[in-house]
Design a protein around this motif. Sequence first.
Motif, mmCIF file in Angstrom:
data_model
loop_
_atom_site.group_PDB
_atom_site.id
_atom_site.type_symbol
_atom_site.label_atom_id
_atom_site.label_comp_id
_atom_site.label_asym_id
_atom_site.label_seq_id
_atom_site.Cartn_x
_atom_site.Cartn_y
_atom_site.Cartn_z
ATOM 1 N N GLU A 34 0.819 -1.210 0.000
ATOM 2 C CA GLU A 34 0.000 0.000 0.000
ATOM 3 C C GLU A 34 0.855 1.263 0.000
ATOM 4 N N MET A 35 2.182 1.108 0.035
ATOM 5 C CA MET A 35 3.036 2.300 0.098
ATOM 6 C C MET A 35 3.000 3.048 -1.233
ATOM 7 N N CYS A 36 2.726 4.359 -1.168
ATOM 8 C CA CYS A 36 2.687 5.103 -2.425
ATOM 9 C C CYS A 36 4.117 5.463 -2.860
ATOM 10 N N ALA A 37 4.266 5.731 -4.135
ATOM 11 C CA ALA A 37 5.599 5.956 -4.715
ATOM 12 C C ALA A 37 6.286 7.165 -4.069
ATOM 13 N N GLU A 38 5.500 8.204 -3.723
ATOM 14 C CA GLU A 38 6.080 9.410 -3.123
ATOM 15 C C GLU A 38 6.698 9.084 -1.754
ATOM 16 N N THR A 39 5.972 8.267 -0.977
ATOM 17 C CA THR A 39 6.496 7.870 0.345
ATOM 18 C C THR A 39 7.784 7.072 0.162
ATOM 19 N N GLU A 40 7.767 6.178 -0.798
ATOM 20 C CA GLU A 40 8.944 5.339 -1.062
ATOM 21 C C GLU A 40 10.158 6.217 -1.380
ATOM 22 N N LEU A 41 9.967 7.196 -2.263
ATOM 23 C CA LEU A 41 11.067 8.098 -2.636
ATOM 24 C C LEU A 41 11.609 8.835 -1.410
ATOM 25 N N VAL A 63 12.524 14.019 -8.335
ATOM 26 C CA VAL A 63 13.536 13.099 -7.784
ATOM 27 C C VAL A 63 14.883 13.806 -7.686
ATOM 28 N N GLU A 64 15.202 14.604 -8.702
ATOM 29 C CA GLU A 64 16.494 15.293 -8.690
ATOM 30 C C GLU A 64 16.581 16.266 -7.512
ATOM 31 N N SER A 65 15.504 17.040 -7.276
ATOM 32 C CA SER A 65 15.624 18.010 -6.176
ATOM 33 C C SER A 65 15.651 17.320 -4.814
ATOM 34 N N ILE A 66 14.895 16.235 -4.672
ATOM 35 C CA ILE A 66 14.926 15.516 -3.385
ATOM 36 C C ILE A 66 16.293 14.848 -3.195
ATOM 37 N N ASN A 67 16.823 14.283 -4.269
ATOM 38 C CA ASN A 67 18.164 13.694 -4.199
ATOM 39 C C ASN A 67 19.189 14.734 -3.763
ATOM 40 N N ARG A 68 19.118 15.918 -4.389
ATOM 41 C CA ARG A 68 20.101 16.961 -4.098
ATOM 42 C C ARG A 68 20.003 17.395 -2.630
ATOM 43 N N PHE A 69 18.759 17.523 -2.155
ATOM 44 C CA PHE A 69 18.551 17.903 -0.758
ATOM 45 C C PHE A 69 19.146 16.840 0.176
ATOM 46 N N ALA A 70 18.966 15.575 -0.192
ATOM 47 C CA ALA A 70 19.433 14.484 0.672
ATOM 48 C C ALA A 70 20.960 14.386 0.715
ATOM 49 N N VAL A 71 21.634 14.565 -0.416
ATOM 50 C CA VAL A 71 23.092 14.314 -0.432
ATOM 51 C C VAL A 71 23.923 15.577 -0.202
ATOM 52 N N GLY A 72 23.311 16.765 -0.280
ATOM 53 C CA GLY A 72 24.102 17.994 -0.153
ATOM 54 C C GLY A 72 25.137 18.035 -1.252
ATOM 55 N N ASN A 73 26.408 18.233 -0.871
ATOM 56 C CA ASN A 73 27.434 18.293 -1.927
ATOM 57 C C ASN A 73 28.242 16.991 -2.044
ATOM 58 N N VAL A 74 27.696 15.920 -1.494
ATOM 59 C CA VAL A 74 28.410 14.638 -1.556
ATOM 60 C C VAL A 74 27.927 13.834 -2.771
ATOM 61 N N MET A 75 28.730 13.862 -3.812
ATOM 62 C CA MET A 75 28.385 13.143 -5.048
ATOM 63 C C MET A 75 29.437 12.062 -5.321
ATOM 64 N N LEU A 82 7.757 8.874 -11.225
ATOM 65 C CA LEU A 82 7.632 10.115 -10.447
ATOM 66 C C LEU A 82 8.247 11.300 -11.190
ATOM 67 N N GLY A 83 9.062 11.009 -12.193
ATOM 68 C CA GLY A 83 9.624 12.088 -13.019
ATOM 69 C C GLY A 83 10.972 12.550 -12.520
ATOM 70 N N ALA A 84 11.772 13.067 -13.464
ATOM 71 C CA ALA A 84 13.159 13.441 -13.149
ATOM 72 C C ALA A 84 13.230 14.647 -12.213
ATOM 73 N N GLY A 85 12.353 15.643 -12.408
ATOM 74 C CA GLY A 85 12.441 16.899 -11.650
ATOM 75 C C GLY A 85 12.344 16.698 -10.147
ATOM 76 N N THR A 127 16.831 7.926 -8.878
ATOM 77 C CA THR A 127 16.558 8.499 -10.204
ATOM 78 C C THR A 127 15.899 7.449 -11.093
ATOM 79 N N VAL A 128 16.440 6.226 -11.028
ATOM 80 C CA VAL A 128 15.982 5.183 -11.942
ATOM 81 C C VAL A 128 14.740 4.441 -11.407
#
Length: 215
Positions: free
Chosen positions: A67-74, A123-135, A118-121, A109-110
């Motif tokens: 029952e978990m929605c995709a947004e919660t999963e992300l 996911v990209e901003s949530i990813n960026r928020f989560a990792v900060g400058n650690v790539m 969920l789309g690239a936009g 992302t994938v």
Amino acid sequence: MPLKKKPTGTLISFEGSEGSGKSTQIAHLAKRLQDAGRDVISLREPGGTEIGEQIRNIIVHNSKGDEMCAETELLLFAAARAQLVREVIAPALVKGTVVLSDRFLDSSTVYQGIGRNLGAGPVESINRFAVGNVMPDLTIVIDVPTEVSLARLRQRASDVPDRMERENVSFYKKVREGYLVLAKGMPERFFVVDGTKPEKTVEKAIWTAVQKRLG
Ligand code: TMP
């Protein structure tokens, strides 16, 4: 929170579908790096911290998981990643350690961006928020055809597939294609290796890529 000191370590992430052989190859690379005198830690996502392992349990094994929605999963994957970056990865990089991560932001992302549509936009901003400058300095994609990946999954000792492993073939095809498209767009960060080749061949190819890219 950004890193205060310039890191001297190296972050190498491993990506690929289920059954691509990531954990085997991470163990081989860790050994080669240690033999070369490097400090190495190996982590997995989601997980790698107490909070992250609890989140992993919710995502992967939750009995109400279907029952978990995709947004919660992300957001749960991102929360586990944010904790891992600040608690483990960033401090290790500051000490000069080579960090090997079994999955990192490209999985979101994938799997969530493309697999769950969920789309690239977002996911990209949530990813960026989560990792900060650690790539990642280098991302190794172990590519296997979906049929091979699913056959390997079925052969695994644990007979009961977890929530993520219960997805259908078209989901995994999108995941595989997603990785290949991502890698093509960022050749300076990505290295794709054919995961259907013998284990030793894959190991050597990864070691050559690591030496070439990271010196
Ligand atoms: P694993 O089986 O490689 O340990 O990964 C756990 C599952 O979680 C796998 O099906 C991939 C999935 N996953 C995502 O969907 N998004 C993510 O951001 C991460 C890190 C993993």
